[in-house]
Design an enzyme around this catalytic site. Structure first.
Site, PDB file in Angstrom:
ATOM      1  N   HIS A   1       0.809  -1.220   0.000  1.00  0.00           N
ATOM      2  CA  HIS A   1       0.000   0.000   0.000  1.00  0.00           C
ATOM      3  C   HIS A   1       0.839   1.266   0.000  1.00  0.00           C
ATOM      4  O   HIS A   1       0.334   2.352  -0.265  1.00  0.00           O
ATOM      5  CB  HIS A   1      -0.927   0.003   1.213  1.00  0.00           C
ATOM      6  CG  HIS A   1      -2.006  -1.026   1.113  1.00  0.00           C
ATOM      7  ND1 HIS A   1      -3.315  -0.709   0.827  1.00  0.00           N
ATOM      8  CD2 HIS A   1      -1.972  -2.376   1.214  1.00  0.00           C
ATOM      9  CE1 HIS A   1      -4.043  -1.813   0.778  1.00  0.00           C
ATOM     10  NE2 HIS A   1      -3.242  -2.842   1.018  1.00  0.00           N
TER      11      HIS A   1
ATOM     12  N   ASP B   1       3.449   9.420  -0.787  1.00  0.00           N
ATOM     13  CA  ASP B   1       2.273   8.652  -0.380  1.00  0.00           C
ATOM     14  C   ASP B   1       2.036   7.553  -1.403  1.00  0.00           C
ATOM     15  O   ASP B   1       2.134   7.809  -2.607  1.00  0.00           O
ATOM     16  CB  ASP B   1       1.045   9.584  -0.340  1.00  0.00           C
ATOM     17  CG  ASP B   1       0.079   9.222   0.775  1.00  0.00           C
ATOM     18  OD1 ASP B   1       0.025   8.046   1.148  1.00  0.00           O
ATOM     19  OD2 ASP B   1      -0.627  10.131   1.257  1.00  0.00           O
TER      20      ASP B   1
END
Ligand code: ADQ
Length: 469
Positions: free
Chosen positions: A155, A356
């Protein structure tokens, strides 16, 4: 196919309430659809952990919890996972904390978990492992003779090779990753980094089909940008906002876990530059920053909280008046329906991380907008989401001037342009929602040829005894 078995550091709640947070929100729909088992860490640690999974039944799927002792959990989770892997994979090698006991705990958790899983898994189950806390799991399962298809989804970002090498166990990590049948990452950027890491550490060879030949077997690699339940979130925002009055001033909103990767001090620096250069906007806009605490046991997280509070106080002290508070700061989580409404009633969404994997807030902000009068998304070039969302105003979060200009542009953007940008973003998201993400990953995993010819000879501990269904 047998069951879908999802494995992650954290399990969803047993009663189905409080399923917030990126991973749980993203996956529970996929499991509810096909039925299956979610294996994850128990919410509490115990001095006498069970040696097998503790099962619970939810109407939508089963949950198997694994328990850990408090010290082991601390070293594995707060230690190796969040004081070493998280900062290193987010390019913050200045923050990494290296301790031999962290590395030992990290491998130990996957080893134990593999034993519990191999007692439970059926031969036709498909196993999907999530995230950086459990990278060694496929290796440990293979050692125990597990021949199931095993996929892994990361992720968070894959950094460049040199940054990756700051992790003392970088060779092990690469080798553990290469034991999966399919590795999914969020972006093309991550995929390029992963290929480079495999080339340099394991002499991996990129095949014409995009897979990697490593140690005589083929590892399938793919880019699967995670998403949200777009239509569901849109409805939540639309229905919740009926009868809710708009805020008194056009609002800028930021919603992030309080984490140094999210670029919160830099965001405030951009806002401060905006207020200092465009004085006409003073008293005319407000910034609402919602940042709930996470991982407070790690020092770097306490530091970021202090820094954020200082900066917010500084701006309020400098520009605030009796009638106007430039920055409103809420240091706790809010229910999703409230967040959805706040997004809808905000003229600008500020999503400006320094690095991110994806960033679901960017997608939630777009999904929540009123399509007849939408707000504008300001998005960091370093969020994975930027690869898919070019119609946002893309900024460099390290440059306060760039952020200040983007805020001004967003506030002054004519309605027709806002609608055109929003329409393009929303249409893309509607076709690439979380169901698209999970089904593309699973489809690819199911298409992987199972265990290759080299498999048995590579594992001396091979036991054909994995339970059949
Ligand atoms: P996170 O780093 O947690 O996830 P993100 O993708 O933004 O980041 O997801 C956060 C989720 O938590 C969002 O659904 C958001 O609405 C929710 N949230 C944040 N603040 C909240 C608050 N105050 N109250 C309630 N809810 C709040 C990791 C990676 C990301 C990746 C996801 C999914 O770091 O890059 O997008 O996993 O893969």
């Amino acid at each position: 196919m047998g069951r879908l078995v999802i494995v992650s550091n954290r399990a969803p709640s047993i009663d189905g309430t409080g399923d917030s947070g990126g991973l749980v929100v993203a996956l529970k729909d996929a499991l509810a659809k096909d039925g299956g088992l979610w294996i994850g860490g128990a919410p509490e640690q115990t001095d006498t952990p069970a040696s097998s999974l503790v099962f619970h039944h939810r109407p939508d799927f089963d949950i198997g919890l694994f328990e850990l002792e408090p010290q082991l959990y601390r070293d594995y989770y707060f230690g190796y996972s969040n004081s070493l892997l998280w900062p290193a994979l987010h390019g913050r090698v200045d923050l990494i904390e290296v301790q031999p006991r962290y590395a030992a705990a990290y491998s130990e958790v996957s080893r134990r978990l593999a034993r519990m899983i191999s007692d439970t898994v059926r031969s036709d189950d498909v196993i999907w492992v999530h995230d950086y806390q459990l990278i060694p799991l496929a290796h440990e399962l293979r050692v125990l003779g597990c021949r199931n298809r095993i996929g892994f989804f990361l992720h968070i970002p894959v950094p460049g090779l040199e940054t990756f090498k700051a992790i003392p166990e970088w060779r092990d990590l690469a080798a553990w990753l290469a034991e999966y049948d399919l590795i999914g990452v969020q972006t093309q950027r991550d995929l390029a980094h992963l290929i480079n890491i495999f080339r340099h550490t394991l002499r991996g060879e990129l095949r014409s089909n995009g897979n990697m030949g490593i140690n005589g077997r083929e590892v399938v690699l793919g880019c699967f940008p995670i998403s949200i339940n777009v239509e569901g979130f849109r409805r939540l925002a639309e229905e919740g906002s009926i009868g809710t009055p708009p805020p008194p001033l056009p609002r800028l909103i930021g919603v992030d876990r309080l984490d140094y990767s999210k670029g919160l001090p830099q965001r405030l620096a951009g806002y401060e530059t905006f207020l200092s250069q465009y004085a006409r906007f003073r008293s005319k806009v407000s910034l609402l920053q919602i940042a709930p605490p996470t991982r407070d046991d790690v020092e770097a997280y306490r530091d970021i909280r202090e820094e954020l509070e200082l900066r917010a106080g500084h701006i309020n002290g400098l520009y605030g008046t009796v009638d106007w508070t430039p920055v409103q700061y809420i240091h706790r989580a809010l229910p999703r329906d409230e967040l959805a409404v706040l997004f809808r009633l905000s003229r600008v969404g500020l999503v400006t991380p320094l690095f991110d994997g994806m960033n679901l807030v960017a997608k939630e902000y777009v999904a929540a907008q009123d399509e007849t009068d939408p707000g504008v998304l300001i998005l960091s070039q370093f969020a994975g989401a930027a690869e898919e969302m070019p119609q946002a105003l893309i900024v460099n979060p390290h440059d306060p001037q760039d952020m200040a200009e983007a805020i001004k542009t967003a506030l002054e953007m004519p309605r027709a342009e806002r609608i055109a940008r929003h329409e393009a973003l929303y249409d893309y998201l509607a076709n690439h929602d979380v169901e698209y993400w999970s089904s593309s990953f699973l489809k690819r995993l199911l298409a992987v040829e199972t265990i290759d010819l080299h498999w048995t000879s590579r594992y001396s501990a091979y036991q054909p005894g994995v339970k059949a269904s």
